[in-house]
Write a protein that holds these residues in place. Structure first.
Motif, mmCIF file in Angstrom:
data_model
loop_
_atom_site.group_PDB
_atom_site.id
_atom_site.type_symbol
_atom_site.label_atom_id
_atom_site.label_comp_id
_atom_site.label_asym_id
_atom_site.label_seq_id
_atom_site.Cartn_x
_atom_site.Cartn_y
_atom_site.Cartn_z
ATOM 1 N N ALA A 27 0.839 -1.217 0.000
ATOM 2 C CA ALA A 27 0.000 0.000 0.000
ATOM 3 C C ALA A 27 0.863 1.252 0.000
ATOM 4 C CB ALA A 27 -0.942 -0.008 1.198
ATOM 5 N N MET A 28 1.930 1.249 0.758
ATOM 6 C CA MET A 28 2.835 2.399 0.775
ATOM 7 C C MET A 28 3.531 2.541 -0.573
ATOM 8 S SD MET A 28 4.092 5.011 2.334
ATOM 9 C CE MET A 28 3.630 4.795 4.013
ATOM 10 N N ALA A 29 3.864 1.424 -1.206
ATOM 11 C CA ALA A 29 4.498 1.474 -2.529
ATOM 12 C C ALA A 29 3.563 2.104 -3.555
ATOM 13 C CB ALA A 29 4.915 0.079 -2.969
ATOM 14 N N GLU A 30 2.279 1.769 -3.481
ATOM 15 C CA GLU A 30 1.311 2.380 -4.399
ATOM 16 C C GLU A 30 1.280 3.890 -4.224
ATOM 17 O OE1 GLU A 30 -2.601 0.637 -4.218
ATOM 18 O OE2 GLU A 30 -1.774 -1.388 -4.327
ATOM 19 N N PHE A 31 1.393 4.353 -2.989
ATOM 20 C CA PHE A 31 1.420 5.795 -2.725
ATOM 21 C C PHE A 31 2.714 6.418 -3.235
ATOM 22 C CE2 PHE A 31 2.891 9.210 0.095
ATOM 23 C CZ PHE A 31 1.956 10.170 -0.234
ATOM 24 N N VAL A 32 3.847 5.803 -2.899
ATOM 25 C CA VAL A 32 5.157 6.360 -3.263
ATOM 26 C C VAL A 32 5.301 6.505 -4.772
ATOM 27 C CG1 VAL A 32 7.642 5.886 -3.291
ATOM 28 C CG2 VAL A 32 6.338 5.558 -1.192
ATOM 29 N N TYR A 33 4.838 5.521 -5.510
ATOM 30 C CA TYR A 33 4.986 5.550 -6.962
ATOM 31 C C TYR A 33 3.744 6.080 -7.666
ATOM 32 C CZ TYR A 33 9.352 3.126 -6.269
ATOM 33 O OH TYR A 33 10.626 2.805 -5.885
ATOM 34 N N GLY A 34 2.785 6.547 -6.888
ATOM 35 C CA GLY A 34 1.556 7.083 -7.462
ATOM 36 C C GLY A 34 1.642 8.569 -7.744
ATOM 37 N N PRO A 35 0.594 9.136 -8.302
ATOM 38 C CA PRO A 35 0.592 10.544 -8.721
ATOM 39 C C PRO A 35 0.511 11.536 -7.559
ATOM 40 C CG PRO A 35 -1.555 9.569 -9.085
ATOM 41 C CD PRO A 35 -0.650 8.461 -8.647
ATOM 42 N N ASP A 36 0.159 11.076 -6.372
ATOM 43 C CA ASP A 36 -0.042 11.996 -5.250
ATOM 44 C C ASP A 36 1.180 12.195 -4.371
ATOM 45 O OD1 ASP A 36 -2.688 12.346 -6.029
ATOM 46 O OD2 ASP A 36 -3.343 10.611 -4.864
ATOM 47 N N VAL A 37 2.321 11.620 -4.738
ATOM 48 C CA VAL A 37 3.490 11.714 -3.863
ATOM 49 C C VAL A 37 4.061 13.134 -3.824
ATOM 50 C CG1 VAL A 37 5.295 11.069 -5.504
ATOM 51 C CG2 VAL A 37 5.554 10.494 -3.110
ATOM 52 N N ASP A 38 3.913 13.904 -4.892
ATOM 53 C CA ASP A 38 4.400 15.293 -4.967
ATOM 54 C C ASP A 38 5.800 15.394 -4.374
ATOM 55 O OD1 ASP A 38 2.082 16.201 -6.234
ATOM 56 O OD2 ASP A 38 1.050 16.411 -4.318
ATOM 57 N N ASP A 39 5.994 16.308 -3.432
ATOM 58 C CA ASP A 39 7.325 16.466 -2.836
ATOM 59 C C ASP A 39 7.474 15.654 -1.560
ATOM 60 O OD1 ASP A 39 5.674 17.950 -1.213
ATOM 61 O OD2 ASP A 39 6.966 19.706 -1.159
ATOM 62 N N LEU A 40 6.550 14.759 -1.275
ATOM 63 C CA LEU A 40 6.645 13.913 -0.094
ATOM 64 C C LEU A 40 7.747 12.869 -0.221
ATOM 65 C CD1 LEU A 40 2.869 13.330 0.695
ATOM 66 C CD2 LEU A 40 4.446 14.895 1.836
ATOM 67 N N TYR A 41 8.326 12.726 -1.409
ATOM 68 C CA TYR A 41 9.384 11.743 -1.595
ATOM 69 C C TYR A 41 10.571 12.010 -0.676
ATOM 70 C CZ TYR A 41 11.392 15.334 -4.626
ATOM 71 O OH TYR A 41 11.889 16.514 -5.126
ATOM 72 N N GLU A 42 10.722 13.234 -0.207
ATOM 73 C CA GLU A 42 11.819 13.549 0.705
ATOM 74 C C GLU A 42 11.677 12.836 2.042
ATOM 75 O OE1 GLU A 42 11.673 17.798 0.748
ATOM 76 O OE2 GLU A 42 12.706 17.966 -1.164
ATOM 77 N N ASP A 43 10.505 12.272 2.306
ATOM 78 C CA ASP A 43 10.283 11.508 3.528
ATOM 79 C C ASP A 43 10.691 10.047 3.387
ATOM 80 O OD1 ASP A 43 9.252 13.757 4.800
ATOM 81 O OD2 ASP A 43 7.196 13.286 4.222
ATOM 82 N N PHE A 44 11.180 9.654 2.211
ATOM 83 C CA PHE A 44 11.577 8.277 1.953
ATOM 84 C C PHE A 44 13.077 8.205 1.716
ATOM 85 C CE2 PHE A 44 7.206 8.814 0.555
ATOM 86 C CZ PHE A 44 6.581 7.880 1.373
ATOM 87 N N SER A 45 13.604 6.998 1.744
ATOM 88 C CA SER A 45 15.042 6.823 1.560
ATOM 89 C C SER A 45 15.301 5.568 0.743
ATOM 90 C CB SER A 45 15.731 6.727 2.925
ATOM 91 O OG SER A 45 15.305 5.563 3.620
ATOM 92 N N THR A 46 16.563 5.392 0.388
ATOM 93 C CA THR A 46 17.026 4.167 -0.250
ATOM 94 C C THR A 46 18.395 3.860 0.305
ATOM 95 O OG1 THR A 46 17.179 2.955 -2.341
ATOM 96 C CG2 THR A 46 18.153 5.168 -2.287
ATOM 97 N N ARG A 47 18.848 2.680 0.081
ATOM 98 C CA ARG A 47 20.145 2.219 0.576
ATOM 99 C C ARG A 47 20.960 1.792 -0.638
ATOM 100 N NH1 ARG A 47 21.413 0.863 5.746
ATOM 101 N NH2 ARG A 47 19.262 1.326 6.259
ATOM 102 N N PRO A 48 21.733 2.705 -1.209
ATOM 103 C CA PRO A 48 22.442 2.398 -2.456
ATOM 104 C C PRO A 48 23.385 1.197 -2.326
ATOM 105 C CG PRO A 48 22.559 4.735 -1.962
ATOM 106 C CD PRO A 48 22.008 4.052 -0.740
#
Length: 176
Positions: free
Chosen positions: A151-172
């Motif tokens: 469910a969170m993935a649908e939000f993150v990759y969906g059209p409503d994420v806008d600038d909220l992506y700054e609240d997520f991270s990745t581990r290169p």
């Protein structure tokens, strides 16, 4: 188990929905970042940004392996979690310790980590379980090694994420 917010009394059925199934996976050797990195661009732009640095996002299997560090338990620290508190704001719980590989991983339910799998988010759920009042066990569940939050993935990759992506991270990772 408390049945609030649509979660029924069958914990095993709920776990089957949110945890990846037991399986055998063969992984190539990689170097993975000890700390996750905040996103500075939308998730769809992240693969290209990492590639420019000679890096890539981990796969879900790589992330789970790195998180669990070989542990065959629900959480990287074992099968128990402190049910006398929730993980958010808890500076002394087992989630604050480095894992067996020395990684600081699955340590904050608000810190959802992205992998190359756009159908899952790992290591946190953006605080949904804590703020949603799901109960103490379910508040710890986003930190489980095999937790995959579709469910969170649908939000993150969906059209409503806008600038909220700054609240997520990745581990290169660096492929060897």
């Amino acid at each position: 188990m408390d049945q609030g917010f649509g979660y029924g009394p069958d914990l095993k059925a709920h776990l089957a929905q949110v945890l990846s199934p037991r399986r055998t996976v063969v992984l190539t050797t990689v170097l993975m970042a000890v700390e996750d990195e905040n996103l500075t661009e939308p998730p769809t732009d992240l693969p290209a940004a990492l590639a420019a640095r000679g890096l890539r996002m981990p796969t879900s299997d790589e992330w789970e392996h790195a998180c669990g560090a070989g542990a065959d338990t629900l959480f990287r620290w074992g099968n128990e979690c402190p049910l006398d508190r929730i993980p958010y704001g808890d500076d002394t719980g087992p989630h604050q310790e480095l894992n067996a590989f020395g990684l600081r991983i699955a340590y904050d339910t608000y810190r959802a980590e992205l992998t190359s799998d756009v159908t899952a988010v790992h290591g946190g759920d953006g605080g949904e379980s804590v703020c949603g009042g799901y109960g103490r066990m379910l508040a710890w569940l986003p930190l489980a090694t095999a937790n995959r939050n579709a469910a969170m993935a649908e939000f993150v990759y969906g059209p409503d994420v806008d600038d909220l992506y700054e609240d997520f991270s990745t581990r290169p990772v660096l492929a060897l």
